[in-house]
Enzyme design. Sequence first.
Site, PDB file in Angstrom:
ATOM      1  CB  SER A   1      -0.961  -0.048   1.186  1.00 47.11           C
ATOM      2  OG  SER A   1      -1.983   0.903   1.069  1.00 47.11           O
TER       3      SER A   1
ATOM      4  CG  HIS B   1      -5.592  -2.108  -0.465  1.00 43.85           C
ATOM      5  ND1 HIS B   1      -4.828  -1.558  -1.470  1.00 43.85           N
ATOM      6  CD2 HIS B   1      -5.083  -1.645   0.703  1.00 43.85           C
ATOM      7  CE1 HIS B   1      -3.893  -0.792  -0.943  1.00 43.85           C
ATOM      8  NE2 HIS B   1      -4.023  -0.830   0.372  1.00 43.85           N
TER       9      HIS B   1
ATOM     10  CD  GLU C   1      -5.803  -3.093  -4.780  1.00 39.97           C
ATOM     11  OE1 GLU C   1      -5.430  -2.143  -4.052  1.00 39.97           O
ATOM     12  OE2 GLU C   1      -5.175  -4.151  -4.873  1.00 39.97           O
TER      13      GLU C   1
END
Length: 310
Positions: free
Chosen positions: A144, A268, A238
């Site tokens: 991320s 995600h 996502e």
Amino acid sequence: MSRQQRQALDALLRSAPREETRPTPARQRASFAAAMTRPAPEGVATRRTALGGRPALDLEPAGAADRRRLLYFHGGGYLVGSPDTHAGLAGALAARAGLRATSVDYRLAPEHPFPAAVDDGLAAYRALLAGGADPRELVVAGDSAGGGLGIATLLAAREAGLPQPAAVVVFSPWVDLTLSGASMRAKEEADPIFSEADIRAYADLYVGAGDRSHPLASPVLADLSGLPPLLVQAGANEVLLDDAVRLAGRAGAADVAATLEIGPGLPHVYQHEHGRLDEADAALDRAARFLVGHLDAAVDPAEGSAEVVH
């Protein structure tokens, strides 16, 4: 079974309560830690340490290679998360690759906005090199925002004239703080975790009134030439999907060896679900093979000498 796992995970993520008003950063950090923390896997020893002037967590699998190292950057929108919350994910990757990993507790926004995290990432990487680590025996990974930070760190290292590591792996990287990817809107209904508004709120706290198109804030907009071989893994469900797709595409266009994997029906950073989701374990297995393969390729076994692989 895997389809059932994906559906159950989607339902679980959608069931998470949402507060009507955005909580304070401290409350968000506490909530994230309570929901997301997974300990390092069995057989992976952890030790508090420091790297580049920041606290860090060493994760050492039993029988790990002596010299090879993994530098890991945790996710959390540059606002939440820590080496502790991500010890399970970083440790699972390290164990599969047989590498000693160091996860850096870089400074978080809004107390420390951009470029503090990048400064900490570069300091950590520089400290590994200064401590005698051979860049051909180093690899980098992150998830991320940590994936974006990993790429930004390598761009900063390139600009500082430092050598690149052997390879980099990123899971669902956030690499565009301008939020210009089409999936930011097209995938909102499919994404069980984030909306465009959620991502924008993180960007507001990290960059504020600064330039969100700065190459170290949005590395997908940067010149990626000279980076090491790159593996990008993302889920199809996502809002950050286009960040992953464009990162791999721009890296390839810059003559970087880039591999993109998109998991259908997956959210995600689905790799967090290792041990509970078949696709997560398979993805981590592939990521570990990618890292080890490039570490092996950086040394010519016939000559016993190392060569940089691009």
